[in-house]
Structure formats: structure tokens, C-alpha cells
Design a protein around this motif. Structure first.
Motif, PDB file in Angstrom:
ATOM      1  N   LEU A  57       0.799  18.928 -29.567  1.00 33.62           N
ATOM      2  CA  LEU A  57       0.451  19.504 -30.862  1.00 33.62           C
ATOM      3  C   LEU A  57       1.080  20.882 -31.033  1.00 33.62           C
ATOM      4  N   ARG A  58       1.022  21.669 -29.976  1.00 31.48           N
ATOM      5  CA  ARG A  58       1.563  23.026 -30.052  1.00 31.48           C
ATOM      6  C   ARG A  58       3.086  22.999 -30.312  1.00 31.48           C
ATOM      7  N   LYS A  59       3.766  22.047 -29.676  1.00 28.20           N
ATOM      8  CA  LYS A  59       5.227  21.953 -29.815  1.00 28.20           C
ATOM      9  C   LYS A  59       5.652  21.088 -31.005  1.00 28.20           C
ATOM     10  N   ARG A  60       4.666  20.590 -31.742  1.00 28.95           N
ATOM     11  CA  ARG A  60       4.916  19.766 -32.937  1.00 28.95           C
ATOM     12  C   ARG A  60       5.815  18.563 -32.618  1.00 28.95           C
ATOM     13  N   GLU A  61       5.396  17.791 -31.628  1.00 32.27           N
ATOM     14  CA  GLU A  61       6.195  16.654 -31.180  1.00 32.27           C
ATOM     15  C   GLU A  61       5.675  15.318 -31.705  1.00 32.27           C
ATOM     16  N   ILE A  62       4.667  15.366 -32.584  1.00 34.33           N
ATOM     17  CA  ILE A  62       4.168  14.138 -33.217  1.00 34.33           C
ATOM     18  C   ILE A  62       4.433  14.259 -34.719  1.00 34.33           C
ATOM     19  N   HIS A  63       5.476  13.564 -35.199  1.00 35.12           N
ATOM     20  CA  HIS A  63       5.835  13.664 -36.614  1.00 35.12           C
ATOM     21  C   HIS A  63       6.740  12.500 -36.990  1.00 35.12           C
ATOM     22  N   GLN A  64       7.202  12.480 -38.237  1.00 34.76           N
ATOM     23  CA  GLN A  64       7.990  11.359 -38.752  1.00 34.76           C
ATOM     24  C   GLN A  64       9.453  11.402 -38.348  1.00 34.76           C
ATOM     25  N   GLY A  65       9.918  12.530 -37.866  1.00 27.10           N
ATOM     26  CA  GLY A  65      11.341  12.710 -37.617  1.00 27.10           C
ATOM     27  C   GLY A  65      11.907  11.808 -36.531  1.00 27.10           C
ATOM     28  N   GLN A  66      13.235  11.640 -36.576  1.00 28.88           N
ATOM     29  CA  GLN A  66      13.926  10.785 -35.610  1.00 28.88           C
ATOM     30  C   GLN A  66      13.806  11.324 -34.188  1.00 28.88           C
ATOM     31  N   ILE A  67      13.627  12.652 -34.051  1.00 30.37           N
ATOM     32  CA  ILE A  67      13.570  13.250 -32.710  1.00 30.37           C
ATOM     33  C   ILE A  67      12.146  13.432 -32.213  1.00 30.37           C
ATOM     34  N   ALA A  68      11.177  12.947 -32.965  1.00 30.09           N
ATOM     35  CA  ALA A  68       9.777  13.084 -32.557  1.00 30.09           C
ATOM     36  C   ALA A  68       9.533  12.356 -31.238  1.00 30.09           C
ATOM     37  N   LYS A  69       8.658  12.910 -30.422  1.00 30.60           N
ATOM     38  CA  LYS A  69       8.287  12.207 -29.196  1.00 30.60           C
ATOM     39  C   LYS A  69       7.401  11.013 -29.531  1.00 30.60           C
ATOM     40  N   TYR A  70       6.521  11.194 -30.535  1.00 33.16           N
ATOM     41  CA  TYR A  70       5.644  10.107 -30.976  1.00 33.16           C
ATOM     42  C   TYR A  70       5.620  10.044 -32.489  1.00 33.16           C
ATOM     43  N   GLY A  71       5.560   8.812 -33.006  1.00 29.32           N
ATOM     44  CA  GLY A  71       5.535   8.616 -34.453  1.00 29.32           C
ATOM     45  C   GLY A  71       4.178   8.238 -34.989  1.00 29.32           C
ATOM     46  N   GLY A  72       3.164   8.234 -34.132  1.00 32.50           N
ATOM     47  CA  GLY A  72       1.809   7.890 -34.556  1.00 32.50           C
ATOM     48  C   GLY A  72       0.857   7.921 -33.379  1.00 32.50           C
ATOM     49  N   ILE A  73      -0.438   7.772 -33.669  1.00 30.48           N
ATOM     50  CA  ILE A  73      -1.470   7.835 -32.629  1.00 30.48           C
ATOM     51  C   ILE A  73      -2.434   6.664 -32.816  1.00 30.48           C
ATOM     52  N   ILE A  74      -2.935   6.137 -31.696  1.00 24.27           N
ATOM     53  CA  ILE A  74      -3.919   5.048 -31.715  1.00 24.27           C
ATOM     54  C   ILE A  74      -5.231   5.546 -31.117  1.00 24.27           C
ATOM     55  N   PHE A  75      -6.337   5.210 -31.795  1.00 25.11           N
ATOM     56  CA  PHE A  75      -7.684   5.504 -31.283  1.00 25.11           C
ATOM     57  C   PHE A  75      -8.510   4.220 -31.319  1.00 25.11           C
ATOM     58  N   THR A  76      -9.224   3.936 -30.250  1.00 26.35           N
ATOM     59  CA  THR A  76     -10.157   2.801 -30.280  1.00 26.35           C
ATOM     60  C   THR A  76     -11.555   3.212 -29.817  1.00 26.35           C
ATOM     61  N   PRO A 156       7.831   5.928 -30.062  1.00 29.04           N
ATOM     62  CA  PRO A 156       6.632   5.462 -29.349  1.00 29.04           C
ATOM     63  C   PRO A 156       5.342   5.885 -30.052  1.00 29.04           C
ATOM     64  N   LEU A 157       4.270   5.184 -29.704  1.00 31.85           N
ATOM     65  CA  LEU A 157       2.931   5.532 -30.180  1.00 31.85           C
ATOM     66  C   LEU A 157       2.142   6.138 -29.024  1.00 31.85           C
ATOM     67  N   LEU A 158       1.343   7.149 -29.329  1.00 32.19           N
ATOM     68  CA  LEU A 158       0.456   7.763 -28.341  1.00 32.19           C
ATOM     69  C   LEU A 158      -0.918   7.113 -28.459  1.00 32.19           C
ATOM     70  N   PHE A 159      -1.451   6.614 -27.355  1.00 36.44           N
ATOM     71  CA  PHE A 159      -2.743   5.919 -27.341  1.00 36.44           C
ATOM     72  C   PHE A 159      -3.708   6.739 -26.481  1.00 36.44           C
ATOM     73  N   LEU A 160      -4.671   7.404 -27.131  1.00 31.74           N
ATOM     74  CA  LEU A 160      -5.652   8.227 -26.415  1.00 31.74           C
ATOM     75  C   LEU A 160      -6.812   7.341 -25.959  1.00 31.74           C
ATOM     76  N   VAL A 161      -7.043   7.289 -24.668  1.00 31.75           N
ATOM     77  CA  VAL A 161      -7.983   6.316 -24.102  1.00 31.75           C
ATOM     78  C   VAL A 161      -8.925   6.970 -23.097  1.00 31.75           C
ATOM     79  N   GLY A 162      -9.929   6.176 -22.665  1.00 31.03           N
ATOM     80  CA  GLY A 162     -10.804   6.556 -21.574  1.00 31.03           C
ATOM     81  C   GLY A 162     -10.336   5.902 -20.292  1.00 31.03           C
ATOM     82  N   GLU A 163     -11.013   6.216 -19.197  1.00 33.39           N
ATOM     83  CA  GLU A 163     -10.624   5.636 -17.908  1.00 33.39           C
ATOM     84  C   GLU A 163     -10.782   4.122 -17.904  1.00 33.39           C
ATOM     85  N   GLN A 164     -11.780   3.624 -18.638  1.00 30.07           N
ATOM     86  CA  GLN A 164     -12.006   2.180 -18.712  1.00 30.07           C
ATOM     87  C   GLN A 164     -11.581   1.688 -20.089  1.00 30.07           C
ATOM     88  N   ARG A 165     -10.613   0.788 -20.123  1.00 28.40           N
ATOM     89  CA  ARG A 165     -10.146   0.253 -21.408  1.00 28.40           C
ATOM     90  C   ARG A 165      -9.425  -1.062 -21.159  1.00 28.40           C
TER      91      ARG A 165
END
Length: 300
Positions: A57-76, A156-165
């Protein structure tokens, strides 16, 4: 006069509002439910995972751009949302607001938790009606490709998870059988850990005693974690086999058990030979209510 029916919700009450408490606080189909929360899980945010998200978040690496590290996030899970909300609040306006990328979620409760994160413009939240991980994964395959239409490769998509999933979402999105142009890299990041509260079985046993005079009561199970302690408190487990006793109708005829979905239902069946009375078709207060109503209609 409508008799009161305790509904023991084996979960921690969500803050600031809990959809189950709101839904079951009034009369439903002639039944006056009394919701009672019984915390089962202890959640602890994990610094290693949080530090990675903080850096993104601090480095602004999650965005729509071609050079983004992630293009979206998943939460379950709501706990993953809480971890994310903690960081958004910490960073304020100086960090990447991620409002231009798709945020995928499963179930209305997680969606509500995301919508409560104060951000302008609001997050782009999708998938709340899918109901389970497999359906969400197939939804993402189509939606994410359309969101980034024209791209030769998808970020890629970033998937924020718990230890059990469960791993159904990464497996589906990264399936080698998919064409390269449709395949989506999913990076799972563990941001919280989960365990059974030491006091759960004692707390649940006390509530069973406190509600033993009720003509009917319901127990709603939200996770495989704590199922063994629940069945033990209900007096159903054979200490020698670890399975439900084989005597005919061992369960208290006034106590009924509902699960939030098939994962917990199947765990109870496979691990303990226990068949819950209801399995919600949708993991929501409405899904539980509809399952209970259908069950009672079948008994009448």
C-alpha cells in the motif's frame, strides 16, 4: 404468546453491526428467536503478513497499471477484511487507496465489512452473491478478464487469508488447463491465525444449561473449528471412538443444529458421523433462516 427460541451462534459478534444479530432479533415465521453469541475462534493478526500488505500500500503497488504488482484483491473472511481495514486506517490518504481495482468477496457478510471501510471513492466490490469459493473463482475468471479487457497477460491477484483455508480459488484460477491468457496468478498472504478459544467448551456448556428449559433451541455452526468441543458439550461423542454415539436418536430432541454451508456439514459427517439438521444454501442470515423454515415445514 410466541415462545422464545434461543439461537446459539457459534461465532464472535461482528462489530459495529452483526447481520445475524439484526436478522434474528425479530420474529421470523412465528418464531421469536433470541440470538446469543458464543465465541469459538481466537484470531490474531500476524505481523509478517501485515508488513507485506503495508509495504504494498505504501509503495502503491496495487493498481490498474501494466506495471502493478497486483491488479486486485480477494477476501473470503471478515478477519482478513479487518486486517486490511486496520492498515487502511493506519495509512490514511498517503497510501494507495486501491479504489481503481476490483475487490472480490464471497458472501454478504464479508461484503458488508468491506463496504464499511471509510474510503472516497468507495471500493469496487464484486462477487458478494456467489456464496462459496468455487463459485467466486469462476466468477473471477470471467469478470477479471473483462475488467482488464485487451491485456495479453493479467496481473496477479492478492488473496488475504488465514492460516486455515481451502485452496479452491487458487487452484481454479491457476489451473494449468486454462489458456495462458485466461490464467490468473494468485498470491496467498496469511494475515491472521486462528485457534479454538480455551473457554469455548465451558462457555457453550453453560449456555446449554441456561437454555435447557426452552421448548426448542438452535445451534448454528460457522466453521469446522470447535465442532468436536460442540459435540462433546452436547453429550453426543463416544469418548472411545471420537464419533457420535450409535444409539438411536442420541441428540436432545429439542436441540437442532444448522451449519453455514457444505464445508462444515461435510466435516461433521466425515469426522464425527454427525448429520446436522440444516445446511444453509447461502452463507448468510437469510440462508440460515430459510433452511430452518424448510426443516420445520418438513416436520409439520
Amino acid at each position: 404468546m410466541t415462545s422464545k427460541t434461543p439461537i446459539l451462534l457459534l461465532k464472535t459478534r461482528s462489530t459495529p453491526n452483526d447481520g445475524y444479530e439484526e436478522h434474528f432479533s425479530g420474529e421470523k415465521d412465528g418464531i421469536q428467536f433470541v440470538p446469543v453469541f458464543v465465541p469459538v475462534l481466537e484470531h490474531k493478526f500476524l505481523d509478517n503478513g501485515l508488513n507485506v500488505v503495508r509495504d504494498l500500500l505504501r509503495k502503491r503497488e496495487i493498481h490498474q497499471g501494466q506495471i502493478a504488482k497486483y491488479g486486485g484483491i480477494i477476501f473470503t473472511s471478515q478477519r482478513a477484511v479487518e486486517a486490511f481495514a486496520k492498515l487502511v486506517e493506519e495509512g490514511g490518504e498517503s497510501w494507495s487507496p486501491v479504489e481503481d481495482v476490483p475487490i472480490y468477496t464471497v458472501g454478504p457478510a464479508t461484503s458488508r465489512a468491506l463496504r464499511s471501510i471509510p474510503q472516497t471513492p468507495p471500493l469496487n466490490i464484486f462477487g458478494a452473491k456467489t456464496g462459496n469459493g468455487e463459485a467466486l473463482a469462476h466468477y473471477i475468471l470471467e469478470h477479471y478478464a473483462n475488467w482488464y479487457k485487451g491485456r495479453k497477460t493479467l496481473r496477479p491477484l492478492l488473496f488475504l487469508v488465514g492460516e486455515q483455508r481451502r485452496d479452491i480459488i487458487p487452484k481454479t484460477l491457476m489451473n494449468p488447463a486454462l489458456p495462458q491468457s485466461q490464467r490468473i496468478q494468485v498470491d496467498e498472504l496469511v494475515v491472521y491465525g486462528t485457534g479454538v478459544m480455551e473457554s469455548f467448551e465451558q462457555d457453550f456448556t453453560k449456555l446449554l444449561k441456561d437454555t435447557c428449559e426452552s421448548p426448542t433451541r438452535w445451534v448454528v455452526v460457522f466453521s469446522p473449528t470447535g465442532c468436536e468441543a460442540m459435540l462433546r458439550a452436547l453429550g453426543l461423542l463416544d469418548p472411545e471412538t471420537g464419533k457420535v454415539r450409535i444409539e438411536k436418536s442420541p441428540k436432545d430432541s429439542r436441540t437442532f443444529v444448522a451449519t453455514i454451508g457444505p464445508t462444515t456439514r461435510d466435516f461433521l459427517k466425515q469426522s464425527f458421523n454427525f448429520e446436522p439438521d440444516v445446511c444453509a444454501e447461502k452463507p448468510s442470515p437469510e440462508g440460515i433462516e430459510q433452511g430452518i423454515a424448510a426443516f420445520l415445514a418438513g416436520k409439520s
